[in-house]
Design a protein around this motif. Sequence first.
Motif, PDB file in Angstrom:
ATOM      1  N   ASP A  45       0.839  -1.205   0.000  1.00  0.00           N
ATOM      2  CA  ASP A  45       0.000   0.000   0.000  1.00  0.00           C
ATOM      3  C   ASP A  45       0.869   1.248   0.000  1.00  0.00           C
ATOM      4  O   ASP A  45       0.587   2.220  -0.696  1.00  0.00           O
ATOM      5  CB  ASP A  45      -0.926   0.020   1.220  1.00  0.00           C
ATOM      6  N   ALA A  46       1.952   1.225   0.783  1.00  0.00           N
ATOM      7  CA  ALA A  46       2.869   2.364   0.829  1.00  0.00           C
ATOM      8  C   ALA A  46       3.526   2.571  -0.528  1.00  0.00           C
ATOM      9  O   ALA A  46       3.669   3.708  -0.996  1.00  0.00           O
ATOM     10  CB  ALA A  46       3.931   2.139   1.902  1.00  0.00           C
ATOM     11  N   ARG A  47       3.912   1.492  -1.184  1.00  0.00           N
ATOM     12  CA  ARG A  47       4.517   1.578  -2.522  1.00  0.00           C
ATOM     13  C   ARG A  47       3.529   2.166  -3.522  1.00  0.00           C
ATOM     14  O   ARG A  47       3.891   3.019  -4.332  1.00  0.00           O
ATOM     15  CB  ARG A  47       4.977   0.200  -2.989  1.00  0.00           C
ATOM     16  N   ARG A  48       2.284   1.716  -3.477  1.00  0.00           N
ATOM     17  CA  ARG A  48       1.268   2.209  -4.409  1.00  0.00           C
ATOM     18  C   ARG A  48       1.030   3.706  -4.213  1.00  0.00           C
ATOM     19  O   ARG A  48       0.898   4.452  -5.177  1.00  0.00           O
ATOM     20  CB  ARG A  48      -0.048   1.441  -4.235  1.00  0.00           C
TER      21      ARG A  48
ATOM     22  N   MET B  85      13.236  19.984   0.932  1.00  0.00           N
ATOM     23  CA  MET B  85      13.893  18.704   1.200  1.00  0.00           C
ATOM     24  C   MET B  85      14.765  18.327   0.008  1.00  0.00           C
ATOM     25  O   MET B  85      14.665  18.916  -1.058  1.00  0.00           O
ATOM     26  CB  MET B  85      12.883  17.595   1.513  1.00  0.00           C
ATOM     27  N   THR B  86      15.608  17.327   0.198  1.00  0.00           N
ATOM     28  CA  THR B  86      16.494  16.873  -0.870  1.00  0.00           C
ATOM     29  C   THR B  86      15.747  15.954  -1.827  1.00  0.00           C
ATOM     30  O   THR B  86      14.656  15.471  -1.517  1.00  0.00           O
ATOM     31  CB  THR B  86      17.687  16.089  -0.285  1.00  0.00           C
ATOM     32  N   SER B  87      16.372  15.689  -2.964  1.00  0.00           N
ATOM     33  CA  SER B  87      15.772  14.746  -3.912  1.00  0.00           C
ATOM     34  C   SER B  87      15.692  13.354  -3.284  1.00  0.00           C
ATOM     35  O   SER B  87      14.750  12.607  -3.543  1.00  0.00           O
ATOM     36  CB  SER B  87      16.572  14.704  -5.213  1.00  0.00           C
ATOM     37  N   GLN B  88      16.668  13.012  -2.443  1.00  0.00           N
ATOM     38  CA  GLN B  88      16.646  11.705  -1.779  1.00  0.00           C
ATOM     39  C   GLN B  88      15.455  11.607  -0.826  1.00  0.00           C
ATOM     40  O   GLN B  88      14.801  10.563  -0.738  1.00  0.00           O
ATOM     41  CB  GLN B  88      17.946  11.446  -0.998  1.00  0.00           C
ATOM     42  N   GLY B  89      15.167  12.705  -0.117  1.00  0.00           N
ATOM     43  CA  GLY B  89      14.018  12.710   0.787  1.00  0.00           C
ATOM     44  C   GLY B  89      12.720  12.521   0.033  1.00  0.00           C
ATOM     45  O   GLY B  89      11.854  11.746   0.427  1.00  0.00           O
ATOM     46  N   TRP B  90      12.597  13.249  -1.082  1.00  0.00           N
ATOM     47  CA  TRP B  90      11.398  13.094  -1.916  1.00  0.00           C
ATOM     48  C   TRP B  90      11.317  11.664  -2.457  1.00  0.00           C
ATOM     49  O   TRP B  90      10.262  11.053  -2.469  1.00  0.00           O
ATOM     50  CB  TRP B  90      11.420  14.102  -3.065  1.00  0.00           C
ATOM     51  N   GLY B  91      12.461  11.132  -2.885  1.00  0.00           N
ATOM     52  CA  GLY B  91      12.499   9.775  -3.433  1.00  0.00           C
ATOM     53  C   GLY B  91      12.050   8.729  -2.429  1.00  0.00           C
ATOM     54  O   GLY B  91      11.442   7.727  -2.802  1.00  0.00           O
ATOM     55  N   LEU B  92      12.336   8.942  -1.144  1.00  0.00           N
ATOM     56  CA  LEU B  92      11.884   7.991  -0.117  1.00  0.00           C
ATOM     57  C   LEU B  92      10.362   7.967  -0.025  1.00  0.00           C
ATOM     58  O   LEU B  92       9.766   6.910   0.178  1.00  0.00           O
ATOM     59  CB  LEU B  92      12.503   8.335   1.236  1.00  0.00           C
ATOM     60  N   TYR B  93       9.727   9.131  -0.179  1.00  0.00           N
ATOM     61  CA  TYR B  93       8.263   9.148  -0.206  1.00  0.00           C
ATOM     62  C   TYR B  93       7.748   8.360  -1.416  1.00  0.00           C
ATOM     63  O   TYR B  93       6.829   7.549  -1.307  1.00  0.00           O
ATOM     64  CB  TYR B  93       7.718  10.577  -0.257  1.00  0.00           C
ATOM     65  N   GLU B  94       8.352   8.591  -2.590  1.00  0.00           N
ATOM     66  CA  GLU B  94       7.893   7.907  -3.807  1.00  0.00           C
ATOM     67  C   GLU B  94       8.152   6.405  -3.742  1.00  0.00           C
ATOM     68  O   GLU B  94       7.428   5.627  -4.342  1.00  0.00           O
ATOM     69  CB  GLU B  94       8.575   8.501  -5.043  1.00  0.00           C
ATOM     70  N   ALA B  95       9.189   5.995  -3.030  1.00  0.00           N
ATOM     71  CA  ALA B  95       9.497   4.570  -2.902  1.00  0.00           C
ATOM     72  C   ALA B  95       8.632   3.897  -1.836  1.00  0.00           C
ATOM     73  O   ALA B  95       8.698   2.680  -1.661  1.00  0.00           O
ATOM     74  CB  ALA B  95      10.977   4.388  -2.565  1.00  0.00           C
ATOM     75  N   GLY B  96       7.814   4.685  -1.118  1.00  0.00           N
ATOM     76  CA  GLY B  96       6.956   4.112  -0.086  1.00  0.00           C
ATOM     77  C   GLY B  96       7.716   3.771   1.179  1.00  0.00           C
ATOM     78  O   GLY B  96       7.284   2.950   1.979  1.00  0.00           O
ATOM     79  N   LYS B  97       8.865   4.430   1.393  1.00  0.00           N
ATOM     80  CA  LYS B  97       9.701   4.109   2.547  1.00  0.00           C
ATOM     81  C   LYS B  97       9.567   5.121   3.674  1.00  0.00           C
ATOM     82  O   LYS B  97      10.283   5.043   4.648  1.00  0.00           O
ATOM     83  CB  LYS B  97      11.155   3.992   2.109  1.00  0.00           C
TER      84      LYS B  97
END
Length: 193
Positions: free
Chosen positions: A9-12, A37-49
Amino acid sequence: MPRFESDSDARRLGEALAALRQERGLSQAQAGERVGMTSQGWGLYEAGKRSGLFRPDVQRRLTAALESTPEALALKLGSPAPAAEPAVVQGLQSGGRAFAGPAPAATTRRLQLSNDDLAPWAASGVVLEYEPGRWPRRAQGCVIEMADGEVRVRLYDHADPDALFVRGVRGDEERIARAETRQVSAVVARLDV
């Protein structure tokens, strides 16, 4: 928003956020910069992490950076996948290693060029295969469906919140207002006929 209980669900939800960002033509760095925030921070949201993505205040902040809303995020998400019924296990069992077959192919469309406007990248008669919903990368071909029904084939350069910047006829840069477009799709193959 529906209730989420698993990593899938987090990934979706993260994938839905990524789809909204890509529709706006923003990189993770650009989107992250808009909320500090950094691109890595944003990427963690998109990765569902990052579980914070389930919080309404976080959703409002992130979607506002994309000039969108939590409701649009929910629409991108669609309805949650049905929960699998627990299997009744008797003794030791294995799911096996059977091949389930290939993943379903993305829906692609084809378009045949009728002029040499993009030569030498693609000349008249070349068939372009493009994938709706896939955002192009820099110097990649793209098919732009305009709001008035016109279809333009160009080489993608970059985008900002208001416009797309592409190259086309004679290699000149062209600015196309986002309000004038209906859909931008990445060219995934050039087929010489």
